[in-house]
Write a protein that holds these residues in place. Structure first.
Motif, mmCIF file in Angstrom:
data_model
loop_
_atom_site.group_PDB
_atom_site.id
_atom_site.type_symbol
_atom_site.label_atom_id
_atom_site.label_comp_id
_atom_site.label_asym_id
_atom_site.label_seq_id
_atom_site.Cartn_x
_atom_site.Cartn_y
_atom_site.Cartn_z
ATOM 1 N N GLN A 224 0.816 -1.208 0.000
ATOM 2 C CA GLN A 224 0.000 0.000 0.000
ATOM 3 C C GLN A 224 0.852 1.261 0.000
ATOM 4 O O GLN A 224 0.594 2.205 -0.758
ATOM 5 C CB GLN A 224 -0.932 -0.023 1.206
ATOM 6 N N GLN A 225 1.880 1.283 0.859
ATOM 7 C CA GLN A 225 2.686 2.501 0.940
ATOM 8 C C GLN A 225 3.551 2.677 -0.303
ATOM 9 O O GLN A 225 3.824 3.817 -0.723
ATOM 10 C CB GLN A 225 3.536 2.504 2.208
ATOM 11 N N GLU B 275 4.802 5.688 -5.046
ATOM 12 C CA GLU B 275 5.402 5.564 -6.378
ATOM 13 C C GLU B 275 4.390 5.489 -7.515
ATOM 14 O O GLU B 275 4.776 5.585 -8.675
ATOM 15 C CB GLU B 275 6.300 4.309 -6.426
ATOM 16 N N GLY B 276 3.118 5.269 -7.198
ATOM 17 C CA GLY B 276 2.105 5.199 -8.246
ATOM 18 C C GLY B 276 2.244 3.950 -9.107
ATOM 19 O O GLY B 276 2.602 2.874 -8.631
ATOM 20 N N ALA B 277 1.985 4.099 -10.415
ATOM 21 C CA ALA B 277 1.996 2.963 -11.330
ATOM 22 C C ALA B 277 3.341 2.229 -11.367
ATOM 23 O O ALA B 277 3.360 0.994 -11.399
ATOM 24 C CB ALA B 277 1.593 3.418 -12.733
ATOM 25 N N ARG C 190 3.398 -0.140 -8.504
ATOM 26 C CA ARG C 190 2.540 -1.310 -8.702
ATOM 27 C C ARG C 190 3.218 -2.330 -9.629
ATOM 28 O O ARG C 190 3.178 -3.531 -9.386
ATOM 29 C CB ARG C 190 1.193 -0.880 -9.275
ATOM 30 N N THR C 191 3.857 -1.834 -10.686
ATOM 31 C CA THR C 191 4.559 -2.728 -11.607
ATOM 32 C C THR C 191 5.686 -3.470 -10.900
ATOM 33 O O THR C 191 5.863 -4.681 -11.086
ATOM 34 C CB THR C 191 5.125 -1.920 -12.791
ATOM 35 N N GLN D 29 10.856 1.144 4.759
ATOM 36 C CA GLN D 29 10.087 2.115 3.985
ATOM 37 C C GLN D 29 10.119 1.815 2.496
ATOM 38 O O GLN D 29 9.112 1.987 1.802
ATOM 39 C CB GLN D 29 10.634 3.526 4.243
ATOM 40 N N VAL D 30 11.265 1.344 1.996
ATOM 41 C CA VAL D 30 11.423 1.219 0.543
ATOM 42 C C VAL D 30 11.890 -0.156 0.099
ATOM 43 O O VAL D 30 12.112 -0.365 -1.098
ATOM 44 C CB VAL D 30 12.414 2.284 0.010
#
Length: 292
Positions: free
Chosen positions: A8-9, A14-16, A19-20, A48-49
């Motif tokens: 979710q975060q 990062e947006g799309a 998700r990719t 976090q990342v």
């Protein structure tokens, strides 16, 4: 396999592209576990990342770390390779194109639990990390023109919420940093959660940004840890922590103070831009004023 909160975060941030990357992450994990002859031993966790996969290799505990492919994460393996386990977590394998690393596994206890003075311990580690930087590591001085432009642009966009003296002091500090010729490694994001208890050494750092420059830059993050302990006496508490860290790290205490003030100004603007809680904004405002 991928923790829901991490997914979710990542998508929110990062947006799309996020998700990719998440769609590819299970296959990336399996590929690197197999490539480096590892067996997963527990469910994945995350920061976090990055996704963190506990595993073993030839009976030795390790972790597979897969970070979102962002330029800000590019030089972490180079920093760890430069330190070669001295004061930092051991890098065992790396795949820079995939932003994947195999690392030694640490117990997980952070410096916040230390019974000794943690600001002295952090400064001691910062001094140990200050080894000659390889040429490919970004220099702190190269980031400074962008920092100045960002301060001015954000302040203007927000309608100049901070007193002009705070902005001017921060800009003067950026100029002072530009004149600093320190060309050794620094962590870049030194705080208690990035300093873990270890077996082969008492404490080791994790998650470096991969920068070269003065360790005075890292004073700003380390002095804000456990801030609730000094909230009622913030100014003397900050100065005490800055003095302790600076002496242990072997850096100019005045530059450490000034850098902390400048980074507090940055925080005060960033937190307003991103609609962060008012409590955090108020704290950044106070630090930006008290350390003038």
């Amino acid at each position: 396999m991928i923790p829901a909160a991490f997914a979710q975060q990542t998508i929110a941030r990062e947006g799309a592209p996020g998700r990719t990357w998440l769609d590819q992450l299970p296959a990336l994990t399996e590929h690197h576990l197999g490539r480096w002859h590892c067996t997963q031993t527990a469910p994945a966790i995350h920061g976090q990342v990055a996704l963190i996969v506990p595993a073993t290799r030839a009976g030795t505990p390790v972790i597979l770390k897969l970070s979102f492919p962002h330029p800000g994460h590019r030089f972490e393996p180079t920093a760890l390779a430069t330190w070669s386990g001295t004061g930092a977590i051991h890098l065992l394998e790396r795949d820079d194109q995939a932003f994947a690393m195999l690392l030694e596994r640490l117990p997980g206890e952070t410096l916040s639990t230390a019974t000794e003075d943690p600001w002295h311990l952090a400064g001691t580690l910062a001094r140990r990390l200050a080894v000659p930087a390889p040429p490919e590591i970004p220099r702190l001085t190269a980031t400074l023109p962008g920092w100045s432009r960002q301060l001015l642009a954000q302040s203007k966009h927000l309608g100049h919420p901070l007193p002009r003296r705070q902005i001017d002091a921060a800009l003067e500090t950026v100029e002072a940093l530009a004149e600093d010729r320190t060309d050794t490694m620094l962590h870049g994001d030194l705080h208690f959660a990035n300093i873990l208890r270890a077996h082969r050494e008492p404490w080791l750092v994790i998650d470096p940004k991969g920068l070269a420059g003065t360790a005075a830059f890292d004073a700003a993050t380390i002095v804000r840890d456990r801030i609730e302990e000094i909230t009622d006496n913030l100014e003397p508490g900050l100065h005490r922590r800055l003095a302790t860290y600076s002496e242990a790290a072997g850096v100019d205490p005045t530059l450490a103070r000034r850098t902390t003030q400048a980074r507090a100004v940055s925080s005060a603007l960033w937190e307003r831009l991103h609609h962060q809680p008012r409590l955090g904004i108020a704290l950044a405002d106070r630090i930006a004023e008290l350390l003038l």
